[in-house]
Design a protein around this motif. Structure first.
Motif, mmCIF file in Angstrom:
data_model
loop_
_atom_site.group_PDB
_atom_site.id
_atom_site.type_symbol
_atom_site.label_atom_id
_atom_site.label_comp_id
_atom_site.label_asym_id
_atom_site.label_seq_id
_atom_site.Cartn_x
_atom_site.Cartn_y
_atom_site.Cartn_z
ATOM 1 N N VAL A 44 27.095 -28.829 22.679
ATOM 2 C CA VAL A 44 25.876 -29.581 22.348
ATOM 3 C C VAL A 44 26.075 -31.078 22.569
ATOM 4 C CG1 VAL A 44 24.173 -30.088 20.554
ATOM 5 C CG2 VAL A 44 25.202 -27.810 20.671
ATOM 6 N N GLY A 45 27.261 -31.570 22.233
ATOM 7 C CA GLY A 45 27.514 -33.004 22.314
ATOM 8 C C GLY A 45 27.836 -33.500 23.707
ATOM 9 N N VAL A 227 23.772 -23.659 16.269
ATOM 10 C CA VAL A 227 23.515 -24.709 17.257
ATOM 11 C C VAL A 227 22.415 -25.650 16.770
ATOM 12 C CG1 VAL A 227 22.640 -25.169 19.597
ATOM 13 C CG2 VAL A 227 24.338 -23.377 19.216
ATOM 14 N N GLY A 228 21.370 -25.097 16.164
ATOM 15 C CA GLY A 228 20.315 -25.945 15.622
ATOM 16 C C GLY A 228 20.822 -26.888 14.544
ATOM 17 N N ASN A 229 21.702 -26.390 13.679
ATOM 18 C CA ASN A 229 22.267 -27.234 12.628
ATOM 19 C C ASN A 229 23.170 -28.318 13.214
ATOM 20 O OD1 ASN A 229 21.029 -25.873 10.461
ATOM 21 N ND2 ASN A 229 22.619 -24.304 10.457
ATOM 22 N N ALA A 244 19.738 -36.144 25.128
ATOM 23 C CA ALA A 244 20.847 -35.410 25.754
ATOM 24 C C ALA A 244 21.280 -34.236 24.878
ATOM 25 C CB ALA A 244 22.026 -36.353 25.988
ATOM 26 N N TYR A 245 21.339 -34.462 23.567
ATOM 27 C CA TYR A 245 21.746 -33.380 22.671
ATOM 28 C C TYR A 245 20.735 -32.228 22.697
ATOM 29 C CZ TYR A 245 24.983 -36.896 20.791
ATOM 30 O OH TYR A 245 25.963 -37.845 20.646
ATOM 31 N N ARG A 246 19.463 -32.573 22.709
ATOM 32 C CA ARG A 246 18.437 -31.518 22.746
ATOM 33 C C ARG A 246 18.520 -30.719 24.048
ATOM 34 N NH1 ARG A 246 15.195 -31.366 18.573
ATOM 35 N NH2 ARG A 246 14.877 -33.233 17.274
ATOM 36 N N GLU A 247 18.709 -31.408 25.150
ATOM 37 C CA GLU A 247 18.823 -30.715 26.439
ATOM 38 C C GLU A 247 20.039 -29.793 26.452
ATOM 39 O OE1 GLU A 247 19.388 -31.821 31.186
ATOM 40 O OE2 GLU A 247 18.767 -33.380 29.765
ATOM 41 N N ASN A 248 21.171 -30.286 25.963
ATOM 42 C CA ASN A 248 22.387 -29.471 25.918
ATOM 43 C C ASN A 248 22.206 -28.259 25.014
ATOM 44 O OD1 ASN A 248 23.672 -31.302 27.582
ATOM 45 N ND2 ASN A 248 24.769 -32.336 25.923
ATOM 46 N N ALA A 249 21.577 -28.466 23.863
ATOM 47 C CA ALA A 249 21.370 -27.369 22.917
ATOM 48 C C ALA A 249 20.465 -26.298 23.524
ATOM 49 C CB ALA A 249 20.780 -27.894 21.608
ATOM 50 N N GLU A 250 19.420 -26.728 24.220
ATOM 51 C CA GLU A 250 18.512 -25.769 24.849
ATOM 52 C C GLU A 250 19.247 -24.933 25.896
ATOM 53 O OE1 GLU A 250 14.271 -25.841 27.334
ATOM 54 O OE2 GLU A 250 14.942 -27.627 26.239
ATOM 55 N N ARG A 251 20.069 -25.594 26.700
ATOM 56 C CA ARG A 251 20.855 -24.872 27.715
ATOM 57 C C ARG A 251 21.813 -23.886 27.058
ATOM 58 N NH1 ARG A 251 25.736 -25.408 28.236
ATOM 59 N NH2 ARG A 251 25.781 -27.468 27.241
ATOM 60 N N MET A 256 23.508 -18.334 25.245
ATOM 61 C CA MET A 256 23.753 -17.379 24.163
ATOM 62 C C MET A 256 22.825 -16.167 24.270
ATOM 63 S SD MET A 256 24.363 -19.756 20.787
ATOM 64 C CE MET A 256 25.941 -20.583 20.535
ATOM 65 N N GLN A 257 21.573 -16.425 24.598
ATOM 66 C CA GLN A 257 20.623 -15.325 24.719
ATOM 67 C C GLN A 257 21.012 -14.391 25.864
ATOM 68 O OE1 GLN A 257 17.079 -17.691 25.023
ATOM 69 N NE2 GLN A 257 16.736 -17.743 22.808
ATOM 70 N N ALA A 258 21.478 -14.963 26.974
ATOM 71 C CA ALA A 258 21.922 -14.143 28.101
ATOM 72 C C ALA A 258 23.155 -13.333 27.730
ATOM 73 C CB ALA A 258 22.209 -15.036 29.310
ATOM 74 N N MET A 259 24.082 -13.953 26.998
ATOM 75 C CA MET A 259 25.282 -13.239 26.563
ATOM 76 C C MET A 259 24.933 -12.122 25.583
ATOM 77 S SD MET A 259 28.512 -12.934 26.889
ATOM 78 C CE MET A 259 28.858 -14.465 27.764
ATOM 79 N N ASP A 260 23.970 -12.357 24.731
ATOM 80 C CA ASP A 260 23.522 -11.333 23.792
ATOM 81 C C ASP A 260 23.046 -10.091 24.548
ATOM 82 O OD1 ASP A 260 22.771 -10.788 20.864
ATOM 83 O OD2 ASP A 260 20.862 -10.430 21.873
#
Length: 409
Positions: A44-45, A227-229, A244-251, A256-260
């Protein structure tokens, strides 16, 4: 003039040499309690953070003992991230001793927690967790969400986590401590980290973890809440880089969803009747989300030692049920699993990663660790022709899962 030129050149070199140190100093200094959280923060960072994990790869957070150096690391940090739900029994004392006064992130804030009533859970399919329909968050357990007053709008799968209460009056899971927090709990009366000091729990026993299983990162849906926290904490510590943090978190959440989805496909090829034996009871969320039954000789903490009676009962269960293989964990002693292998004749099919990343290789990242675990289980246990255990696990995550805890091994 010629004398000045070398000096000017040297000054230029010195400035260049100093540049990396200056850039590092400008990064947000984040301390996390253990390696899995460190990898999440780095995702995220990105380039804006410098992350230190107190408990590193292949190391056991259950038995970690902080040093004065760790207290100094906290004192110098801009942000501290820890799991909560009593996973780090040492964290509160460390924060107190460090005099840390910055933002705190409890990564499990807002998750749908699994109750824990003793080890060897039947996390098999279609079971419900004390019928508490966690997605409604109407928890009358006398506990709050280990919340520090967060008002998370990061969705948590369609839930509006109005964390100022969940109908609780904040004098419970914070163990009688009165919190007047409105931003990540940063009044720093550090009695609020969900650490159990009033309940007479002995930190040497596995029930130090309290009423809830803390290993929530083993479910990728829960990890998205982590990730949201973390995103909220980074924005609080460094608002200038919010975009930048929001963009990274969204990616990262998309990954994670794909891995799930990939994990559901892999685990779906394992027969539903299969039981998995691991070193300690750390795969409850994995079992709940992906549909396997996990058993272990000990409870939530790696500090626990199984009694002879525990081992005998587990051996009986192994012989009675469809147990085909045993698995080591990377940060627990192999001795107990080796003993079970000797007494049952079952193979040890590989190593699973529960509470720590690997030092290198695929499992050295959180998503790589999750893929490794699913692939290792699949390779050992899958049978052609089995499709999704015959269960509709979908993405309901906890809806109507009734975990019959407390039945014998």
């Amino acid at each position: 003039m010629s004398l000045l030129k070398p000096s000017a050149a040297l000054l230029g070199v010195s400035a260049l040499l100093a540049l990396p140190a200056a850039i590092a100093a400008e990064r947000v200094q984040v301390v996390t309690s253990f390696s899995i959280l460190a990898d999440m923060v780095e995702n995220v960072g990105g380039e804006h953070v410098e992350v230190t994990a107190l408990v590193g790869p292949d190391s056991d957070a259950h038995v970690f003992s902080p040093t004065p150096r760790d207290a100094r690391a906290l004192a110098e940090a801009d942000l501290v991230v820890f799991n909560g739900l009593l996973f780090e029994g040492w964290m509160e004392r460390l924060i107190d001793s460090s005099d840390y006064a910055g933002p705190l992130v409890t990564a499990t804030d807002g998750i749908d927690r699994l109750d824990y009533h003793g080890h060897d859970h039947d996390h098999a399919h279609g079971h419900d967790h004390d019928d508490h329909d966690d997605h409604g968050h109407d928890h009358d357990h006398g506990h709050d969400h280990d919340d520090h007053g967060h008002d998370h709008d990061h969705d948590d799968h369609g839930h509006d986590h109005d964390h100022d209460d969940h109908g609780h009056d904040h004098d419970h899971d914070d163990h009688g401590h009165d919190h007047d927090h409105d931003d990540h709990g940063h009044d720093h009366d550090h009695d609020d980290h969900g650490h159990d000091h009033d309940h007479g729990h002995d930190h040497d026993h596995d029930h130090v973890h309290g009423d809830y299983d803390p290993h929530a990162w083993q479910d990728l849906a829960k990890a998205q809440v982590y990730v949201g926290n973390i995103l909220d904490g980074l924005i609080e510590a460094d608002p200038d880089n919010e975009a930048a943090y929001r963009e990274n978190a969204e990616r990262y959440i998309a990954e994670m969803q794909a891995m799930d989805e990939e994990m559901r496909r892999l685990i779906g090829e394992i027969p539903a009747s299969t039981s998995v034996i691991t070193g300690h009871d750390s795969f409850g969320y994995f079992a709940n989300a992906y549909g396997l039954r996990f058993l272990s000789p000990v409870g939530l903490s790696t500090e626990a030692e199984p009694s002879a009676a525990d081992m005998a009962r587990l051996i009986d269960v192994i012989r009675e049920q469809n147990v085909k293989a045993l698995f080591h964990e990377n940060m627990t002693s192999p001795a107990i699993i080796n003993q079970l292998a000797e007494e049952t004749g079952l193979p040890i099919a590989g190593t699973l990663y529960a509470d720590a990343l690997a030092a290198e290789g695929e499992a050295s990242t959180y998503l790589g660790m999750m893929r490794h675990n699913a692939q290792t289980l699949h390779d050992a246990l899958a049978e052609p022709g089995h499709d999704d255990h015959g269960h509709d696990h979908g993405h309901s995550h906890d809806h109507g899962h009734s975990h019959g805890h407390g039945h014998s091994h």
